[in-house]
Scaffold this motif. Structure first.
Motif, PDB file in Angstrom:
ATOM      1  N   ARG A  22      37.341  39.388  42.977  1.00 35.43           N
ATOM      2  CA  ARG A  22      38.448  40.333  43.126  1.00 35.43           C
ATOM      3  C   ARG A  22      38.426  40.961  44.517  1.00 35.43           C
ATOM      4  O   ARG A  22      39.474  41.117  45.160  1.00 35.43           O
ATOM      5  N   ILE A  23      37.226  41.302  44.981  1.00 40.79           N
ATOM      6  CA  ILE A  23      37.093  41.889  46.322  1.00 40.79           C
ATOM      7  C   ILE A  23      37.541  40.876  47.374  1.00 40.79           C
ATOM      8  O   ILE A  23      38.243  41.240  48.332  1.00 40.79           O
ATOM      9  N   GLN A  26      41.137  40.991  47.548  1.00 41.66           N
ATOM     10  CA  GLN A  26      41.589  42.197  48.243  1.00 41.66           C
ATOM     11  C   GLN A  26      41.469  42.031  49.754  1.00 41.66           C
ATOM     12  O   GLN A  26      42.350  42.461  50.504  1.00 41.66           O
ATOM     13  N   GLY A  29      44.172  40.012  50.958  1.00 42.98           N
ATOM     14  CA  GLY A  29      45.380  40.833  50.963  1.00 42.98           C
ATOM     15  C   GLY A  29      45.477  41.695  52.214  1.00 42.98           C
ATOM     16  O   GLY A  29      46.558  41.838  52.802  1.00 42.98           O
ATOM     17  N   GLN A  46      43.761  50.202  51.319  1.00 43.58           N
ATOM     18  CA  GLN A  46      43.202  48.981  50.735  1.00 43.58           C
ATOM     19  C   GLN A  46      41.756  48.770  51.179  1.00 43.58           C
ATOM     20  O   GLN A  46      40.911  48.360  50.385  1.00 43.58           O
ATOM     21  N   ALA A  49      39.578  50.972  49.155  1.00 46.77           N
ATOM     22  CA  ALA A  49      39.380  50.413  47.817  1.00 46.77           C
ATOM     23  C   ALA A  49      38.336  49.301  47.835  1.00 46.77           C
ATOM     24  O   ALA A  49      37.503  49.199  46.928  1.00 46.77           O
ATOM     25  N   ILE A  50      38.343  48.486  48.873  1.00 47.52           N
ATOM     26  CA  ILE A  50      37.357  47.409  49.015  1.00 47.52           C
ATOM     27  C   ILE A  50      35.956  47.997  49.183  1.00 47.52           C
ATOM     28  O   ILE A  50      34.999  47.542  48.547  1.00 47.52           O
TER      29      ILE A  50
END
Length: 94
Positions: A22-23, A26, A29, A46, A49-50
């Protein structure tokens, strides 16, 4: 610094791998956001969040390491070396 060849079975291996995937998504992204010239603040959110997600992975690994590797090593009599290694890791995390 010597390279350690110590190995262990990660009790939460699949959970950790899922989090890291998931990371990874991200991070891709964020790369796309930069490539698309998105607003800096949105990119920074973002990235934050990472960083938070990576801290959770680190804490999870630290918990597993302490409960399994450190506890086993202390039981086997490797108390001082094990505590030194644990403290070194904690210093790096901070």
């Amino acid at each position: 610094m010597p390279t350690h060849e110590k190995r262990t079975v990660q009790p939460n291996k699949q959970e950790l791998l899922n989090r890291l995937k998931r990371i990874e998504g991200q991070v891709r992204g964020v790369q796309n956001m930069i490539d698309d010239d998105k607003y800096c603040v949105d990119i920074l959110h973002q990235i934050s969040a990472i960083q938070s997600a990576m801290k959770k992975v680190s804490i999870s690994l630290m918990e597993d390491h302490t409960h399994h590797c450190v506890a086993n090593a202390i039981e086997k009599g490797d108390k001082e070396e094990t505590i030194e290694e644990l403290m070194d890791v904690m210093k790096r995390m901070m």
